[in-house]
Write an enzyme that holds these catalytic residues in place. Structure first.
Site, PDB file in Angstrom:
ATOM      1  N   LYS A  59     -11.703  -2.558  18.333  1.00 27.87           N
ATOM      2  CA  LYS A  59     -10.347  -3.065  18.596  1.00 27.87           C
ATOM      3  C   LYS A  59      -9.925  -2.853  20.043  1.00 27.87           C
ATOM      4  O   LYS A  59      -8.811  -3.198  20.429  1.00 27.87           O
ATOM      5  CB  LYS A  59      -9.355  -2.385  17.659  1.00 27.87           C
ATOM      6  CG  LYS A  59      -9.661  -2.626  16.181  1.00 27.87           C
ATOM      7  CD  LYS A  59      -8.413  -2.461  15.348  1.00 27.87           C
ATOM      8  CE  LYS A  59      -8.724  -2.559  13.873  1.00 27.87           C
ATOM      9  NZ  LYS A  59      -7.517  -2.795  13.071  1.00 27.87           N
ATOM     10  N   ASN A  94       0.851  -1.192   0.000  1.00 24.34           N
ATOM     11  CA  ASN A  94       0.000   0.000   0.000  1.00 24.34           C
ATOM     12  C   ASN A  94       0.885   1.239   0.000  1.00 24.34           C
ATOM     13  O   ASN A  94       2.117   1.130   0.029  1.00 24.34           O
ATOM     14  CB  ASN A  94      -0.972  -0.028   1.188  1.00 24.34           C
ATOM     15  CG  ASN A  94      -0.247  -0.015   2.520  1.00 24.34           C
ATOM     16  OD1 ASN A  94       0.440   0.942   2.859  1.00 24.34           O
ATOM     17  ND2 ASN A  94      -0.370  -1.109   3.271  1.00 24.34           N
ATOM     18  N   LYS A 118     -13.978   1.862  15.117  1.00 23.55           N
ATOM     19  CA  LYS A 118     -12.739   1.078  15.193  1.00 23.55           C
ATOM     20  C   LYS A 118     -12.183   1.047  16.622  1.00 23.55           C
ATOM     21  O   LYS A 118     -11.680   0.026  17.078  1.00 23.55           O
ATOM     22  CB  LYS A 118     -11.717   1.708  14.243  1.00 23.55           C
ATOM     23  CG  LYS A 118     -10.715   0.752  13.692  1.00 23.55           C
ATOM     24  CD  LYS A 118     -10.043   1.298  12.444  1.00 23.55           C
ATOM     25  CE  LYS A 118     -10.827   0.938  11.202  1.00 23.55           C
ATOM     26  NZ  LYS A 118     -10.176   1.347   9.959  1.00 23.55           N
ATOM     27  N   PRO A 161      -3.122 -11.383  11.078  1.00 27.08           N
ATOM     28  CA  PRO A 161      -3.445 -11.068  12.468  1.00 27.08           C
ATOM     29  C   PRO A 161      -3.668  -9.565  12.620  1.00 27.08           C
ATOM     30  O   PRO A 161      -2.996  -8.771  11.963  1.00 27.08           O
ATOM     31  CB  PRO A 161      -2.191 -11.506  13.239  1.00 27.08           C
ATOM     32  CG  PRO A 161      -1.109 -11.600  12.226  1.00 27.08           C
ATOM     33  CD  PRO A 161      -1.762 -11.899  10.907  1.00 27.08           C
ATOM     34  N   ASP A 162      -4.619  -9.185  13.447  1.00 28.59           N
ATOM     35  CA  ASP A 162      -4.812  -7.762  13.743  1.00 28.59           C
ATOM     36  C   ASP A 162      -3.967  -7.442  14.972  1.00 28.59           C
ATOM     37  O   ASP A 162      -4.270  -7.878  16.084  1.00 28.59           O
ATOM     38  CB  ASP A 162      -6.287  -7.457  13.997  1.00 28.59           C
ATOM     39  CG  ASP A 162      -6.508  -5.948  14.063  1.00 28.59           C
ATOM     40  OD1 ASP A 162      -5.811  -5.286  14.855  1.00 28.59           O
ATOM     41  OD2 ASP A 162      -7.354  -5.442  13.313  1.00 28.59           O
ATOM     42  N   ILE A 163      -2.885  -6.723  14.750  1.00 28.62           N
ATOM     43  CA  ILE A 163      -1.900  -6.503  15.825  1.00 28.62           C
ATOM     44  C   ILE A 163      -2.525  -5.681  16.951  1.00 28.62           C
ATOM     45  O   ILE A 163      -2.375  -5.990  18.138  1.00 28.62           O
ATOM     46  CB  ILE A 163      -0.643  -5.808  15.267  1.00 28.62           C
ATOM     47  CG1 ILE A 163      -0.085  -6.622  14.090  1.00 28.62           C
ATOM     48  CG2 ILE A 163       0.409  -5.649  16.349  1.00 28.62           C
ATOM     49  CD1 ILE A 163       0.969  -5.903  13.278  1.00 28.62           C
ATOM     50  N   LYS A 201       8.393 -17.842  -9.626  1.00 28.24           N
ATOM     51  CA  LYS A 201       7.738 -16.699 -10.271  1.00 28.24           C
ATOM     52  C   LYS A 201       6.584 -17.172 -11.162  1.00 28.24           C
ATOM     53  O   LYS A 201       6.752 -18.078 -11.981  1.00 28.24           O
ATOM     54  CB  LYS A 201       8.777 -15.930 -11.094  1.00 28.24           C
ATOM     55  CG  LYS A 201       8.229 -14.653 -11.659  1.00 28.24           C
ATOM     56  CD  LYS A 201       9.255 -13.919 -12.499  1.00 28.24           C
ATOM     57  CE  LYS A 201       8.560 -12.844 -13.303  1.00 28.24           C
ATOM     58  NZ  LYS A 201       9.400 -12.320 -14.343  1.00 28.24           N
ATOM     59  N   ASP A 252      -4.700  -6.153   5.543  1.00 30.39           N
ATOM     60  CA  ASP A 252      -5.695  -6.980   6.221  1.00 30.39           C
ATOM     61  C   ASP A 252      -5.618  -8.432   5.755  1.00 30.39           C
ATOM     62  O   ASP A 252      -5.956  -9.343   6.501  1.00 30.39           O
ATOM     63  CB  ASP A 252      -7.101  -6.434   5.940  1.00 30.39           C
ATOM     64  CG  ASP A 252      -7.298  -5.067   6.584  1.00 30.39           C
ATOM     65  OD1 ASP A 252      -6.769  -4.870   7.695  1.00 30.39           O
ATOM     66  OD2 ASP A 252      -7.948  -4.204   5.971  1.00 30.39           O
TER      67      ASP A 252
HETATM   68  O1  C5P Z   1      -6.400  -1.133   8.906  1.00 28.33           O
HETATM   69  P1  C5P Z   1      -7.213  -0.499  10.004  1.00 28.33           P
HETATM   70  O2  C5P Z   1      -7.905   0.750   9.562  1.00 28.33           O
HETATM   71  O3  C5P Z   1      -8.089  -1.470  10.717  1.00 28.33           O
HETATM   72  O4  C5P Z   1      -6.114  -0.012  11.044  1.00 28.33           O
HETATM   73  C1  C5P Z   1      -6.481   0.574  12.270  1.00 28.33           C
HETATM   74  C2  C5P Z   1      -5.389   0.373  13.262  1.00 28.33           C
HETATM   75  O5  C5P Z   1      -5.164  -1.022  13.457  1.00 28.33           O
HETATM   76  C3  C5P Z   1      -4.039   0.957  12.894  1.00 28.33           C
HETATM   77  O6  C5P Z   1      -3.485   1.433  14.100  1.00 28.33           O
HETATM   78  C4  C5P Z   1      -3.257  -0.230  12.382  1.00 28.33           C
HETATM   79  O7  C5P Z   1      -1.864  -0.084  12.601  1.00 28.33           O
HETATM   80  C5  C5P Z   1      -3.820  -1.345  13.232  1.00 28.33           C
HETATM   81  N1  C5P Z   1      -3.795  -2.642  12.542  1.00 28.33           N
HETATM   82  C6  C5P Z   1      -3.053  -3.667  13.081  1.00 28.33           C
HETATM   83  N2  C5P Z   1      -3.053  -4.908  12.489  1.00 28.33           N
HETATM   84  C7  C5P Z   1      -3.779  -5.124  11.383  1.00 28.33           C
HETATM   85  C8  C5P Z   1      -4.551  -4.093  10.817  1.00 28.33           C
HETATM   86  C9  C5P Z   1      -4.532  -2.863  11.420  1.00 28.33           C
HETATM   87  O8  C5P Z   1      -2.386  -3.458  14.097  1.00 28.33           O
HETATM   88  N3  C5P Z   1      -3.765  -6.328  10.825  1.00 28.33           N
END
Ligand code: C5P
Length: 399
Positions: free
Chosen positions: A345, A214, A341, A308-310, A292, A282
């Site tokens: 989260k 991105n 959000k 994983p969503d950190i 390749k 995501d």
């Molecule tokens: O991508 P998104 O809008 O959900 O991101 C919101 C927050 O979540 C940001 O702080 C981003 O760094 C964090 N995030 C994360 N792991 C992910 C997606 C987003 O920590 N897989």
């Protein structure tokens, strides 16, 4: 005019101390050099004395006439004590209060502001012992400048380089204002705290040569890491693929994928504050090709798997950082999306920014701070200014 007591430690960067003397004197500040035994292997007392036009002190026993210039007097006659380069050994002795030579004795005896400019091998700088010593010194009010990142004399690359002498002088300039009361360069409200920052994009491999990425430049996250370090924090910056120099005093871990970023973040815990600025993908490709992909096979069909969503993971952990700050890059309904959000989260704060313009990669940002207390609209400002303001708010919050 401020009198600088310059303690030169033993390291290849000691030659830069000679240059520093020239810059300081040109700016009107007299310099009294003190050379450690190690430092004397890299620069000679004669060259420092010539540049400083001052005697150079190398040993406690140089101060033969204690009534004329005892070590207490020497350390207090200065307005500022600058250790440059500060070796891992000097930092360790300072942290432990060891006084076994002239330099360390002066450092223990001084009642003046002390600035250290560390320079050493990257592994030595990143070693937990050195990081702990630096945190101890910061907590005691010592100002730490750098180190910078770059190629090192030992052939490695990373944080450990001494900043350039003109940069050091520029950064200590506020402490050297003519006739002004000497005060630390910047207040260090985050001294003793560990701040964890993620920044930049992630790259999710499609095959060995292609990735899904991105447009995140990492600028805002790097600015926040720099501001946290200036505020005295120990900073771990987990960075996706970006072309940015490491801010001084920041320990950087480079990663590519979201999974690697998650692993690095968890390995860096515990932290007092986590600021997750990275634009984490995501989704990743479920089965990246081992070789390749060829055009002949027609348009590929890519299967995705969730990353994983950190942020959400950190929020659920027993060792959750006390203050968890997320970022939300949105192109529409910025505040409403950020508010949702924050709840989803379980972050404490969400910094929301509208990325429909040229924010990604640009130098300015306009953000909204969404917290339990409501929404604040901050005026458009440079990413550096946004970072400084955010760190100031964080310092107040966890004070
Ligand atoms: O991508 P998104 O809008 O959900 O991101 C919101 C927050 O979540 C940001 O702080 C981003 O760094 C964090 N995030 C994360 N792991 C992910 C997606 C987003 O920590 N897989």
């Amino acid at each position: 005019m401020s009198r600088i007591l310059l303690i030169v430690g033993g390291g290849i960067a000691a030659y830069k101390a000679a240059e520093l003397i020239r810059h300081a004197r040109r700016a009107g500040h007299p310099v009294t050099p003190v050379l450690t035994a190690g430092g004397a292997h890299f620069v000679t007392p004669m060259s420092l004395a010539a540049l400083a036009e001052s005697p150079v002190y190398t040993s406690l026993w140089d101060l033969k006439d204690e009534s004329e210039m005892g070590h207490i007097q020497l350390s207090r006659a200065a307005d500022l004590v600058l250790v440059c380069p500060a070796t891992a050994d000097l930092l360790a002795k300072m942290a432990a209060g060891i006084a076994d030579d002239l330099a360390t004795t002066l450092l223990l005896a001084t009642d003046k502001p002390v600035v250290v400019a560390p320079a050493m091998n990257v592994r030595m700088w990143l070693h937990a012992a050195t990081q702990a010593n630096v945190a101890t010194l910061r907590a005691r009010g010592v100002t730490v400048l750098g180190p910078d990142e770059g190629d090192m004399a030992c052939g490695e690359h990373g944080p450990g380089r001494l900043p350039e002498p003109d940069d050091i002088l520029r950064r200590i300039a506020p402490m050297l204002e003519p006739d002004a009361a000497i005060s630390p360069v910047e207040a260090q409200p985050l001294a003793g705290r560990h701040v964890l920052v993620t920044a930049g994009p992630t790259h999710e491999p499609i095959d060995p040569v292609r990735v899904i990425a991105n447009r995140s430049s990492g600028k805002q996250g790097f600015a926040i890491a720099a501001a946290a370090a200036r505020a005295g924090a120990r900073v771990t910056l987990v960075a996706g693929p970006v072309a940015l120099p490491t801010p001084g005093g920041v320990a950087r871990i480079d990663v590519e994928t979201a999974q690697q970023m998650a692993d690095a973040v968890l390995a860096a815990l515990p932290a007092d504050v986590a600021i997750l600025v990275a634009a984490v993908a995501d989704w990743r490709i479920a089965n990246p090709a081992a070789t390749k992909m060829k055009k002949g096979g027609g348009p590929p069909t890519l299967a995705f798997a969730p990353n994983p969503d950190i942020l959400a993971t950190l929020a659920e952990r027993p060792d959750r950082p006390r203050l968890l700050v997320g970022f939300a890059a949105e192109t529409d309904d910025v505040v409403a999306n950020a508010t949702a959000k924050r709840a989803a989260k379980k972050a404490d704060w969400i910094v929301a920014n509208d990325v429909s313009g040229d924010v990604m990669g640009g130098t300015d940002n306009r953000v909204h701070l969404v917290s339990a207390a409501g929404v604040e609209d901050w005026p458009e400002a440079s990413k550096d200014a946004v970072a400084a303001q955010l760190i100031e708010r964080i310092a107040k919050e966890i004070a």
